[in-house]
Scaffold this motif. Structure first.
Motif, PDB file in Angstrom:
ATOM      1  N   VAL A 196      44.914  43.269   3.849  1.00 26.98           N
ATOM      2  CA  VAL A 196      46.072  42.598   4.447  1.00 26.98           C
ATOM      3  C   VAL A 196      47.207  42.355   3.039  1.00 26.98           C
ATOM      4  N   SER A 197      46.334  41.603   2.093  1.00 22.70           N
ATOM      5  CA  SER A 197      47.149  41.334   0.842  1.00 22.70           C
ATOM      6  C   SER A 197      47.928  42.458   0.128  1.00 22.70           C
ATOM      7  N   THR A 218      50.701  43.647   2.223  1.00 25.84           N
ATOM      8  CA  THR A 218      51.834  42.662   2.235  1.00 25.84           C
ATOM      9  C   THR A 218      52.888  42.952   0.946  1.00 25.84           C
ATOM     10  N   LEU A 265      54.973  45.729   0.653  1.00 28.49           N
ATOM     11  CA  LEU A 265      56.470  45.599   1.517  1.00 28.49           C
ATOM     12  C   LEU A 265      57.270  44.484   0.691  1.00 28.49           C
ATOM     13  N   VAL A 266      56.878  43.801  -0.340  1.00 27.38           N
ATOM     14  CA  VAL A 266      57.934  42.811  -0.892  1.00 27.38           C
ATOM     15  C   VAL A 266      58.651  43.523  -1.938  1.00 27.38           C
TER      16      VAL A 266
END
Length: 71
Positions: free
Chosen positions: A33-34, A37, A40-41
């Motif tokens: 998940v990290s 994420t 996508l930043v």
């Protein structure tokens, strides 16, 4: 902590995740998940590596790890 680099087997990103001081055998849920994420930043190293930072909508992201990959 995760280390990312270009893939070798067709995924979007290859990673090694340390939990806490050794490399995880595959990739833990929190690590996956990290990494996803971070990809996508906009402007992050992971986004630059994958080319998907800031995309809107559904994004397919296959994360390679020591025992294979996670969709």
């Amino acid at each position: 902590m995760s280390i990312l680099w270009p893939t070798r087997h067709g995924g979007r990103v290859d990673t090694r995740t340390f939990i806490p001081k050794r490399v995880h055998e595959a990739i833990g849920v929190f690590g996956a998940v990290s990494v996803a994420t971070a990809c996508l930043v906009p402007g992050s190293v992971a986004a630059e590596l994958t080319g998907i930072g800031g995309q809107v909508g559904k994004v397919d992201l296959e994360i390679e790890h020591p025992t294979g990959s996670s969709p």
